[in-house]
Enzyme design. Structure first.
Site, short mmCIF file in Angstrom:
data_model
loop_
_atom_site.label_atom_id
_atom_site.label_comp_id
_atom_site.label_asym_id
_atom_site.label_seq_id
_atom_site.Cartn_x
_atom_site.Cartn_y
_atom_site.Cartn_z
N THR A 25 5.69 39.10 25.56
CA THR A 25 6.69 38.04 25.36
C THR A 25 8.04 38.61 24.96
O THR A 25 9.08 38.13 25.41
CB THR A 25 6.21 37.08 24.24
OG1 THR A 25 5.08 36.37 24.72
CG2 THR A 25 7.28 36.09 23.84
N THR A 51 1.61 40.04 22.28
CA THR A 51 0.84 39.83 21.05
C THR A 51 -0.64 39.53 21.32
O THR A 51 -1.47 39.72 20.45
CB THR A 51 1.42 38.66 20.21
OG1 THR A 51 1.38 37.48 21.00
CG2 THR A 51 2.84 38.95 19.77
N ASP A 52 -0.95 39.06 22.54
CA ASP A 52 -2.33 38.57 22.77
C ASP A 52 -3.39 39.65 22.60
O ASP A 52 -4.47 39.39 22.08
CB ASP A 52 -2.43 37.93 24.16
CG ASP A 52 -1.63 36.63 24.24
OD1 ASP A 52 -1.25 36.10 23.18
OD2 ASP A 52 -1.38 36.15 25.36
N1 ASP Z 1 1.02 36.38 26.69
C1 ASP Z 1 1.91 37.22 25.91
C2 ASP Z 1 1.38 38.64 25.92
O1 ASP Z 1 0.44 38.92 25.24
C3 ASP Z 1 2.01 36.71 24.52
C4 ASP Z 1 2.92 37.49 23.60
O2 ASP Z 1 3.37 38.57 23.87
O3 ASP Z 1 3.18 36.96 22.50
O4 ASP Z 1 1.89 39.45 26.65
#
Ligand code: ASP
Length: 344
Positions: free
Chosen positions: A20, A93-94
């Protein structure tokens, strides 16, 4: 006459992987679009903290992260290890907690910091946590005494093997599970609660990971024959059971049958718990003891599932280990991943 030495800034390598933090809106939703140089351009204040060079390893939503990407990141750090004082990795973050745990096993005895960060909102949105998280990560990476693999997010430092994404929207997305925060970043300063001891030996890089592993989350009434299918396809099965740990009676005999059927293949069974905090203890209840009596297995105690899965991938990638050595290594504490394991 007093000589005033100019403090030389530390040299940090920023590694981009997507997520993200680097995402931009497209017709089908957010997707990574900014490289590490573009991220850096969003935080001009970094020039007072350290000097930064950049490297792109991939540009993916971390939903697509795999052990092959962890190998690439490890290689990138190994090739640049001598040239930099520390490393900051931008990541979605995932699966960030899995990557932090994986790197804790693939790169050991670090005397330099590897800091992993990301954000809940893209860096070029007017309202975002990205700029703070990235600046905090450089502050921590450039601070004397920072070493090992950690996550910096929402003003907190989390040991690489102890993180869990607990919130899908809020800026404080990550918590430290069964372990204290070593430091926080407040008013642009690193406030350290405890020091990481110096590395015990030279840094060591591991490259091989085996992903032949599956996690089965038990639900009340789960049909026992799922085990037969999983045994057929996987060498290691992590069973996330309930509470302190136990096996429903209906599954016990199928598990024992399958272990007997596959005994030449050395299948690994690891019992974990779905309860997020405080860990397992299979010795308390009959439902726990009965499975330890009938099936040779390992138990996860206070480790996070993210650490358990990546530690097993790392151990399975070391075919030289005997079954007994693998078991010992599983319970050996690496980057604070396990505090208490009853190994006898
Ligand atoms: N879907 C994103 C990822 O993990 C979520 C994020 O980065 O917060 O790349």
């Amino acid at each position: 006459m007093r000589v005033h030495r100019r403090h030389t800034l530390k040299k940090i390598l920023l590694i981009g992987t997507g997520g993200t933090i680097a995402s931009v809106p497209g017709t089908d939703g957010l997707a990574p679009g900014l490289g590490a140089e573009a991220l850096l351009a969003c935080i001009p204040a970094v020039q007072d903290i350290c000097t930064v060079e950049t490297l792109e390893v991939c540009s993916i939503d971390s939903t697509n992260m795999t052990p092959a990407h962890w190998q690439k990141i490890t290689k990138a750090i190994e090739e640049n290890y001598a040239a930099y004082d520390g490393f900051v990795i931008c990541h979605g973050t995932d699966t960030l907690a899995y990557t932090a745990a994986a790197l804790s096993y693939m790169i050991q005895n670090l005397d330099k910091p590897i800091v992993i960060t990301g954000s809940q909102k893209p860096i070029n949105m007017p309202e975002t946590d990205a700029r703070n998280n990235l600046l905090d990560s450089f502050r921590y990476a450039a601070d004397d005494g920072s070493r090992g693999v950690s996550i910096v997010f929402g003003g907190k430092v989390i040991v690489g093997t102890r993180a869990r994404k607990e919130r899908s929207k809020s800026y404080n997305a990550f918590s430290s599970i069964n372990f204290p925060y070593p430091a926080v970043i407040q008013d642009d300063m690193v406030i350290r609660y405890f020091e990481e001891p110096p590395a015990a030996g030279p840094v060591r890089f591991y490259h091989s990971m085996r992903d032949n592993i599956c996690v089965l989350k038990l639900i009340p009434g789960l049909r026992a024959d799922i085990l037969r299918m999983l045994f057929e396809h996987y060498d290691c099965l992590v069973i996330e059971s309930f509470g302190l740990g136990g096996m429903p009676a209906a599954m016990l005999s199928v598990l024992a049958d399958e272990m007997a059927h596959w005994q030449d293949k050395n299948k690994l069974i690891v019992m974990a718990t779905q309860v997020p905090k405080e860990g397992s203890n299979m010795t308390v209840y009959e439902v726990g003891r009965s499975v330890t009596k009938t099936t040779p297995l390992m138990e996860t105690y206070d480790m996070t599932l993210e650490s358990v899965v990546t530690k097993l991938m790392w151990l399975m990638g070391r075919p030289e280990l005997t079954r007994e050595e693998l078991r010992k290594e599983f319970y050996r504490t690496i980057n604070h991943d396990v505090l208490f394991a009853r190994t006898k």
